[in-house]
Enzyme design. Structure first.
Site, mmCIF file in Angstrom:
data_model
loop_
_atom_site.group_PDB
_atom_site.id
_atom_site.type_symbol
_atom_site.label_atom_id
_atom_site.label_comp_id
_atom_site.label_asym_id
_atom_site.label_seq_id
_atom_site.Cartn_x
_atom_site.Cartn_y
_atom_site.Cartn_z
ATOM 1 N N PHE A 189 -29.581 11.254 -19.380
ATOM 2 C CA PHE A 189 -29.157 12.632 -19.637
ATOM 3 C C PHE A 189 -27.687 12.734 -19.282
ATOM 4 O O PHE A 189 -27.310 12.693 -18.108
ATOM 5 C CB PHE A 189 -29.956 13.653 -18.828
ATOM 6 C CG PHE A 189 -29.528 15.061 -19.150
ATOM 7 C CD1 PHE A 189 -30.017 15.699 -20.279
ATOM 8 C CD2 PHE A 189 -28.617 15.736 -18.363
ATOM 9 C CE1 PHE A 189 -29.598 16.988 -20.602
ATOM 10 C CE2 PHE A 189 -28.198 17.019 -18.666
ATOM 11 C CZ PHE A 189 -28.690 17.642 -19.796
ATOM 12 N N ASP B 262 -21.778 7.690 -14.726
ATOM 13 C CA ASP B 262 -21.950 9.141 -14.793
ATOM 14 C C ASP B 262 -22.510 9.602 -13.451
ATOM 15 O O ASP B 262 -23.707 9.547 -13.203
ATOM 16 C CB ASP B 262 -22.897 9.511 -15.941
ATOM 17 C CG ASP B 262 -23.117 11.015 -16.067
ATOM 18 O OD1 ASP B 262 -22.799 11.747 -15.109
ATOM 19 O OD2 ASP B 262 -23.627 11.458 -17.109
ATOM 20 N N LYS C 180 -20.062 19.166 -11.909
ATOM 21 C CA LYS C 180 -20.964 19.965 -11.083
ATOM 22 C C LYS C 180 -20.365 20.311 -9.732
ATOM 23 O O LYS C 180 -19.631 21.270 -9.594
ATOM 24 C CB LYS C 180 -22.324 19.279 -10.972
ATOM 25 C CG LYS C 180 -23.063 19.239 -12.319
ATOM 26 C CD LYS C 180 -24.510 18.919 -12.161
ATOM 27 C CE LYS C 180 -25.224 18.805 -13.502
ATOM 28 N NZ LYS C 180 -25.269 20.056 -14.277
#
Length: 405
Positions: free
Chosen positions: A146, A231, A260
């Site tokens: 994801f 990531d 984030k």
């Protein structure tokens, strides 16, 4: 929506459903205020936030130092665009590069933007430096990944909810099983310019790869002149008990993809961090973002980096994470959980699907004052802010234990 001068949850939920696209299925909670690891809904009920904005709130809600940095910058300057240089830009880039052990930063806004940036840079590097013909560069990715929901990113997703119905898809990606070094080695050919991986797969259910996997990925990339793109949008910045999840194997990727928590739960901030030998391939006009690296983002992001530089939050994650995982393992040994995974203050737990779905577990936990989120049927994720204390962890486990009974 207003009764006796007060907002009420049913009306607020109805309005949210009426006026927005249904691309989310939120729990029936309407949050009004928050501090630290706790939130309060518009009816006055308090909840322990064990999702933390999918790790965007690693430092909790409204951390005093981050709020102060934002307030101070709001009184001075919020946006210039990259057409000019502002006085907060260099500090942010220099200090983030130092935290990552790299020498160059490209700031963006969202995690998906950062992944798209990494893809573009890897292909440009492959063409200019490695000599792969333009238009032929390939990138190897992992099943269960994801990385976001843009058209290019969903083109290599194996999640039908994210992918199906949104074609045609972007070519140039090879998908291999996560954790399988032999399959990865077979997929790397002369056109391969990068391997893009999550060191721990978050959306998949906090899936930790086998020991030695990241070390093996690093070795394969080095031997084949391929970039290792990590990531760390969810796994990085203290979440797993180290600054980065790659640190658990002492691995340094060629590029960190961050987001984030970098925005401190205040503004969206993301970045790609690498050495000049990689990011130096970009030239003016080839990539950009109006809001990327804006003064407000840099002010907050710099304070985030300074919080991490002390090591306090990494230690908190490791210590409270050990408490969390010990309690979860005990529930697993009692037969009340099917599986437990994770590192630091990050856990994925599989429920018995015959007993309840992940959604049902989340709804029942919300009724008992704990907010979590389900994924892939009977799996739920726990990711409380790194500011939680032992009493908070114990409270979450007590409520989960009750629900499982």
């Amino acid at each position: 929506m207003i009764v006796d001068g007060m907002l009420r949850t049913p009306e607020a939920l109805h309005d949210a459903q009426r006026w927005t696209a249904h691309n989310y299925h939120p729990l029936p909670v309407v949050i009004g205020t928050a501090t630290g690891a706790w939130v309060t809904d518009i009816d006055g009920r308090r909840y322990l936030d064990c999702l933390a904005g999918y790790s965007a709130l690693n430092f909790g809600h409204r951390h005093p130092r981050l709020i102060a940095a934002a307030h101070a910058q709001l009184d001075r300057l919020t946006l210039t665009s990259r057409a000019f240089v502002h006085d907060r830009f260099a500090d942010f880039c220099r200090e983030l590069a130092a935290l990552c052990g790299k020498d160059m930063v490209l700031p963006m806004n969202t995690g998906a933007e950062a992944v798209e940036t990494a893809i573009k840079v890897a292909r440009k590097w492959g063409h200019q430096v490695k000599g792969v013909p333009d238009g032929q560069a390939t990138i190897v990715v992992a099943a269960g990944n994801f990385h976001g929901r843009t058209t290019t990113i969903i083109s290599f997703s194996t999640d039908p909810d994210a992918r199906d119905g949104f074609g045609p898809y972007t070519p140039g990606f090879t998908v291999v099983p996560y954790g399988d070094l032999a399959a990865l080695a077979d997929a790397i050919d002369e056109t391969c310019v990068a391997v893009l991986l999550e060191p721990i797969q978050g959306e998949q259910g906090v899936v930790v790869p086998p020991d030695g996997y990241l070390t093996g990925v690093r070795d394969l990339c080095t031997r084949n002149d391929v970039l290792f793109l990590a990531d760390e949008i969810q796994s990085g910045l203290g979440r797993t008990g180290n600054t980065f999840a790659c640190d658990h194997e002492g691995v340094q990727p060629d590029m960190y993809i961050l987001g984030k928590a970098l925005g401190g739960g205040i503004v969206p901030v993301s970045a790609v961090v690498a050495d000049h030998s990689v990011l130096g391939v970009l030239r003016p006009g080839e990539h950009g973002s109006t809001f990327g690296g804006n003064p407000l983002a840099c002010a907050v992001g710099t304070e985030v980096v300074r919080l991490l530089a002390t090591g306090e939050y990494q230690r908190r994650s490791a210590e409270q994470g050990a408490r969390l995982h010990a309690a979860l393992r005990a529930l697993r040994e009692q037969g009340r959980l099917v599986a437990v995974r994770g590192r630091g203050l990050w856990a994925g737990i599989d429920l018995d699907p015959q007993a309840m779905t992940g959604r049902q577990a989340c709804e029942r936990l919300a009724e008992r004052g704990v907010l979590v989120k389900d994924t892939h049927g009977a799996t739920i994720r726990l990711a409380p802010p790194l500011v939680v204390g032992p009493d908070d962890v114990d409270f979450a486990i007590e409520q989960l234990s009750f629900v499982l009974r």
